[in-house]
Design an enzyme around this catalytic site. Structure first.
Site, mmCIF file in Angstrom:
data_model
loop_
_atom_site.group_PDB
_atom_site.id
_atom_site.type_symbol
_atom_site.label_atom_id
_atom_site.label_comp_id
_atom_site.label_asym_id
_atom_site.label_seq_id
_atom_site.Cartn_x
_atom_site.Cartn_y
_atom_site.Cartn_z
ATOM 1 C CE LYS A 111 -1.627 5.225 1.356
ATOM 2 N NZ LYS A 111 -1.761 5.276 2.822
ATOM 3 C CG ASP A 144 -1.818 1.226 1.272
ATOM 4 O OD1 ASP A 144 -2.678 1.356 0.386
ATOM 5 O OD2 ASP A 144 -1.639 2.040 2.198
#
Length: 838
Positions: A695, A691
């Site tokens: 980003k 994750d």
């Protein structure tokens, strides 16, 4: 003093409608008092004129059904008489005898036509006008029965062919006012009754030959008799509440206009609005007689008053209404040889006049290098040939470069008398079209400034109408919204908008309309809108359909602008973004799949945006509600150079590394985070670092680097021995196996005064070049990242300007409420971009 009421075919469809029409006329007559006389002008019963023409055409073709068609028409009159008075009533019997006599006359006409296999125009005029004679008899008989003694009596019905004299001329007959006035005054002297019924549509020539006033002739008759009788008002009864600000089939939010001037009504009628035809209004306009448009089905509605002047627009500006002419072709003539040469326009339009081609709109550049005009699409080929023939020599010598034709266009017109008094109307009109992504091909405005017309692509006509109408009649901005993923973040977003929607409307004139709530399998759709406080019940009753119907529903809504808010984490939904944006639908999302997925798909979306198409907002993909991407954009837009971006980018990992330590092993921190709802259902999704890597990819791409996930070096916190475990419970049971290693790393860091943090780092080595890594790092206790815990995110921007002291963005980086707030913020940014004053 007279009042004229006109009832059209839809208002006189059968006995019940005739009764209603009579009641309306009598009620108005009584309300106006003893000093007023009332004339009721009637059309044929609905559909009768067309049926008569069809019977005549059958006879010409020697169709055996001609007589039966005539019988069907006569039967409708008979049924109306019986419906009014009863089958055995003497009034019904008298009317039926009249109908039978007329049927015999018309049967003879049919026989003659069948024999000749043709009929002259005079026969058509005679035959098609009988419907008005019959409806006048029906109305007069019913009024005579219903009138009271104080109503002043009902005169015998007036056959307009006896008093209205016209001369055939072109498209519409010319009224012989001198002869008609003499005849009407003679009739007035012979009558003392205060109520009368007059046939619409029909008239006669000075020689006594029956003719009609062509289509819309009954409305024209009402205005003519209004002038002949010097009426103080003409009331046109129809099946709508009045003149609307736009076609309600194309603009569902169209409103009834309380008043219009004759000039406004004429302009709108010319451009296709269902208003009275300009020639219809002319007789009333000459004497300043107001015309009131009313609805027989809703007589309490105030209607629209058309007169010499109008009141202020009911909208937010000076525009009274919008209308269109569709299936138009735009023809342009260009060439340097046209500059400064007198007579070019005369040659263009003179040639078109000789070819009998109607010109709808003209626009010419001040340089005289080009001139363009709009014509009906059916005439486009002839228009091109006509102009090329007129400028044959100039084309051969290169003085006129080409004659270009753009097919399938529409003319959109904004109309209002007060436009001349208010600066900026044209700018507001064109800005509304621009914000809706509508390209304007040509513009024309008369010196009166009563009309501004633009030519647009026919496929964009509805969007143009809705955008312009919304700008002047609704809110500063009306935005259709569809939300995908109503659980979790999506549900919280819907709740937040529910709480704020009314305040946004009142304070900023922003109208957010929820049209759909969807998932990949279910969808709740309502083109007219779902109340924000009713979305839960709508979702509970949602049906199958998924995402396939979203775009169509949004485009069919009344608002000119539409947005899909994707609160899912689905790559399949993200794959649809480009297709939706090509249809003019904006995207707002916290879904990271597009921003960190296949680079080509990401660029496809950004290119649509860069070319002025639909917008893509994804602030909440990094930092939830924190202004991370917007800060990065502002740095780049102002010319700063990004050197490094570093940060704690996971709220879950921020909590874990702030919580574990002496007395609490790493596995214990994970258990606590899972219990608080900070982790995904399978904590490995957070601990993998993927994750955070997504980003970083989003940030790198926003900074101009073509980075993919494969280019990010990721340290996973999931021990290899636990990666393949079949379920989260198995993983959580064995997670303590990793505690010793994590405790050793933490102790080693603490020995030098450092702490452990899970950090993402982007380093830029020039435009478009970046390296990325994600993993556990030792951070000095004095470093800003050392103080991050409790689920916060902290992002450091080291730039050419912020080199020694990086720019810091810090705050909660996870949670439904803050993430939904970030999405809501993006929605408001879109609204501001589209023109809302938020």
């Amino acid at each position: 003093m007279w009042t004229v009421h006109k009832f059209g075919g839809t208002s006189l469809r059968d006995a019940g409608r005739i009764r209603v029409a009579a009641e309306l006329a009598l009620a108005d007559h009584r309300a106006r008092g003893a000093g007023v006389r009332t004339a009721v002008v009637v059309s044929a019963l609905g559909g009768v004129t067309d049926a008569l023409i069809a019977a005549l055409e059958k006879a010409r073709l020697k169709d055996a059904g001609a007589e039966a068609a005539l019988d069907a028409v006569i039967l409708r009159q008979t049924e109306a008489a019986r419906g009014l008075f009863g089958s055995s009533a003497p009034e019904a019997g008298a009317l039926e005898k009249d109908f039978a006599r007329d049927r015999a006359d018309l049967s003879g006409v049919l026989g003659a036509v069948a024999l000749a296999r043709a009929y002259p125009p005079q026969t058509l005029e005679l035959f098609s006008g009988y419907g008005e004679l019959w409806s006048a008899r029906l109305m007069a008989a019913w009024l005579a029965r219903e009138a009271r003694s104080e109503d002043g009596g009902v005169a015998p019905w007036v056959d307009a062919r006896e008093v209205l004299i016209v001369e055939p001329a072109g498209l519409s007959p010319l009224v012989r006012w001198d002869l008609s006035q003499v005849r009407i005054e003679k009739w007035l002297k012979s009558q003392t009754q205060r109520l009368c019924v007059i046939t619409g549509y029909v008239a006669s020539t000075p020689e006594g030959v029956p003719v009609t006033l062509q289509r819309n002739g009954s409305d024209y008759s009402a205005a003519i008799f209004g002038r002949l009788l010097k009426a103080r008002e003409v009331v046109i009864w129809t099946d709508v509440d009045g003149v609307l600000s736009a076609d309600p089939r194309r603009v569902p939010d169209a409103v009834v206009l309380p008043s219009m001037s004759y000039a406004e009504a004429a302009e709108l009628a010319y451009f296709g609005a269902k208003v009275l035809h300009p020639s219809t209004m002319a007789p009333a306009a000459e004497l300043g007689i107001p015309i009131l448009i009313k609805n027989t089905l809703n007589p309490s509605a105030p209607g629209t008053r058309i007169g010499p002047v109008s009141d202020a627009s009911p909208g937010r500006g000076s525009v009274k209404g919008f209308s269109t002419v569709d299936r138009v072709a735009l023809v342009s003539v260009e060439g340097t040889g046209m500059m400064g040469v007198p007579g070019v326009a005369e040659r263009v339009f003179g040639a078109l006049r000789e070819a009998k081609i109607s010109v709808i709109l003209i626009s010419q550049a001040s340089s005289e290098h080009s001139i363009c005009f709009a014509v009906p699409g059916t005439d486009s080929a002839r228009a091109r040939e006509t102009v090329e023939r007129a400028f044959f020599a100039e084309i051969q010598h290169g003085q006129v470069e080409r004659v270009n034709v753009i097919e399938n266009c529409s003319v959109v017109a904004a109309v209002g008398d007060a436009m001349v008094e208010r600066p900026g109307v044209a700018g507001q009109f064109l800005s509304a079209l621009a914000r809706a992504g509508v390209s304007v091909r040509a513009i024309a405005q008369g010196s009166s400034e009563r009309n501004i017309s633009v030519v647009v692509d026919g496929a964009q006509a509805d969007r143009a109408l809705r955008a312009a109408h919304s700008a002047f009649f609704l809110s500063s901005l009306t935005l259709s919204v569809a939300v995908i993923g109503p659980g979790g973040i999506g549900g919280e977003l819907l709740r937040q908008i529910e709480m704020q929607a009314e305040a946004l409307k009142k304070r900023f004139d922003l109208d957010l309309r929820l049209l759909a709530v969807a998932s990949s399998q279910r969808v709740a759709l309502e083109p007219r809108g779902i109340a924000w406080d009713a979305w839960r019940s709508a979702w509970d009753s949602a049906g199958p359909g998924g995402l396939t119907k979203l775009a169509g529903t949004l485009r069919a809504g009344a608002a000119p602008h539409a947005v899909i808010v994707d609160c899912s984490a689905s790559p399949d939904v993200a794959a649809r973004y480009a297709g939706w944006m090509k249809q003019g639908i904006h995207i707002v999302t916290p879904n990271k799949q597009l921003g960190s997925g296949e680079y080509a798909a990401y660029r496809a979306v950004k290119e649509i945006e860069e070319k002025g198409g639909a917008r893509f907002f994804a602030e909440a993909t990094v930092g939830a509600g924190l202004p991370v991407l917007s800060t990065l954009r502002e740095l780049l837009r102002t010319g700063d150079e990004i050197l490094e971006i570093q940060g704690v980018l996971s709220g879950t990992l921020s909590f874990l590394f702030g919580a574990f330590g002496p007395g609490k092993p790493f596995s214990g921190a994970v258990i606590e985070a899972k219990a608080r709802g900070y982790t995904e259902p399978d904590p490995r999704d957070d601990l993998s670092g993927r994750d955070v890597a997504r980003k970083l990819v989003i940030l790198a791409r926003e900074a101009g680097a073509a980075l993919d996930l494969a280019g990010v070096k990721v340290e996973s916190l999931v021990p290899k021995s636990l990666e393949s475990l079949p379920d989260p419970d198995s993983f959580m049971k064995r997670l303590p196996e990793a505690d010793a290693a994590m405790e050793a790393r933490a102790a080693e860091a603490a020995s030098t005064g450092d702490v452990l943090r899970y950090v993402g780092t982007l380093k830029f080595s020039g435009p478009g070049r970046a390296t990325a890594r994600v993993g556990v790092e030792r951070v000095p206790s004095s470093h800003p990242l050392a103080g991050v815990q409790g689920g916060d995110n902290l992002i450091l921007f080291r730039t050419r300007r912020y080199d020694q002291r990086p720019l810091v963005v810090r705050g909660p980086g996870a949670g439904r409420e803050v993430t939904a707030g970030g999405v809501f913020g993006d929605l408001l940014k879109l609204a501001a971009y589209l023109g809302a004053p938020v």
